[in-house]
Design a protein around this motif. Sequence first.
Motif, PDB file in Angstrom:
ATOM      1  N   SER A  80      24.294  44.540  38.742  1.00 27.08           N
ATOM      2  CA  SER A  80      25.253  45.410  39.419  1.00 27.08           C
ATOM      3  C   SER A  80      26.316  45.872  38.435  1.00 27.08           C
ATOM      4  N   GLU A  82      29.556  45.997  38.764  1.00 27.25           N
ATOM      5  CA  GLU A  82      30.684  45.065  38.700  1.00 27.25           C
ATOM      6  C   GLU A  82      30.294  43.787  37.968  1.00 27.25           C
ATOM      7  N   GLU A  85      30.145  44.221  34.163  1.00 28.31           N
ATOM      8  CA  GLU A  85      31.484  44.333  33.596  1.00 28.31           C
ATOM      9  C   GLU A  85      32.119  42.954  33.434  1.00 28.31           C
ATOM     10  N   ILE A  86      31.852  42.073  34.413  1.00 32.65           N
ATOM     11  CA  ILE A  86      32.356  40.701  34.292  1.00 32.65           C
ATOM     12  C   ILE A  86      31.702  40.008  33.095  1.00 32.65           C
ATOM     13  N   GLU A 394      40.350  39.403  45.010  1.00 33.47           N
ATOM     14  CA  GLU A 394      39.307  40.093  44.244  1.00 33.47           C
ATOM     15  C   GLU A 394      38.028  39.257  44.189  1.00 33.47           C
ATOM     16  N   LEU A 398      34.271  40.193  45.741  1.00 34.84           N
ATOM     17  CA  LEU A 398      33.033  40.143  44.961  1.00 34.84           C
ATOM     18  C   LEU A 398      31.989  39.268  45.643  1.00 34.84           C
ATOM     19  N   ARG A 401      30.424  41.124  48.615  1.00 33.67           N
ATOM     20  CA  ARG A 401      29.494  42.177  48.196  1.00 33.67           C
ATOM     21  C   ARG A 401      28.318  41.662  47.391  1.00 33.67           C
ATOM     22  N   VAL A 403      28.202  40.217  44.464  1.00 36.93           N
ATOM     23  CA  VAL A 403      28.269  40.354  43.012  1.00 36.93           C
ATOM     24  C   VAL A 403      28.318  38.979  42.361  1.00 36.93           C
TER      25      VAL A 403
END
Length: 405
Positions: A80, A82, A85-86, A394, A398, A401, A403
Amino acid sequence: MAAVMKGVRVLEVAEQTFVPAASALLSDLGAEVIKIEHVERGDAMRGLATTGTAIVPENVHVLLEHSNRGKRSLGLDIASPEGIEILYKLAATSDVFITNKLPRVRKKLKIDLEDIRAHNPDIIYVRGTGQGERGPDADKGSYDGLAFWARAGVALGIMQPEYGHVPFPPGPGFGDSIGAMTIAGGTAMALFHRERTGEATVVDVSLMSSAMWAMGQAIGLSVTLGQGWAPPPSDAPRRNPLVGNYLTKDGRWLALTCLQAGRYWLPFCECVGRPDLATDPRFADFESLMAHSAEATEALRELFAQRTVDEWRAALADFIGQWAVVQDTLEAANDPQSVANGYLQPCETADGFPFSLVASPVQFDEEPAAPGRAPEFNEHGDEILAGLGLDIEEILDLKVRGVVA
């Protein structure tokens, strides 16, 4: 023990044994290892219930513990936007990125060398593969039973003609664990090089390359002589009667490897209570012993068959030559030398169940490394995410969703 890898952060995107066992070794020696797991199922190893003839116990997944000791776990969907990016944020704070994903998968997930280096140009990038990073099979998956055991000549290197089948590896993760030591060593070398020069390198280790190194002398001879390596038949004549395996009265085996037969024959005969064999004209000097090696070997077969393995342990205790009892894995764990050197170390699961793990094969300051337990799936997820500056709202978003786990 000197935690020689303390201060090193390793980011792992890998599963099963080969590559995870490498970062487990680094963890044993002080490194911080963040293990990225599939957001739903975790490392595929978590679902492995049997191996060979053994069932994995429900109270402790020893196979998982072996290759994931001391790590921190984060369940993350790196497919995903997100999630990736993590991962990039974690890579930016890491010294090492280590993976066993195939080239096509690395490209699809955007975790290839260029992707990770874009967020940390100084990171050591480590790839563990089945057959190597280049060549027609670079993008094909494998296991140690294939790339290490079957393909590199190891299985045929031990297969006696009378077997009638290809032998299985001697234990689960055999080639994986050997390859893992190679990866760990290569990673440490790359960190040393970066420390000295400032240059970040790419480290490549494959199961096949590790096996070919282990078989290096045999392969060198094979290439020179133009013939594949195979062991001698079990009934092949012995040039040296003090090299070989002998059956004892209770059905056990003793292994002798006294390469200097002339030096060890007399003390051997004295230790086993047969000084007459040393004065026998057929065996009285080195040349005679070699000329009559078949007769000497037969005499030793008869001799060893007269006592149990424990009786031979006592008889040979002061023998200056080289010998060993052929042991199983439980005996190896309880071997006095294993115990004295701390080759097995105590550990316990998250639930407090005690078990033991084989320690890192490298010791510093004469002290074995104490392994930590493997993490529960996503055990450190919130903590790792908070370390990146994410607040509780936050993190919860996550999770909702999908993530993160």
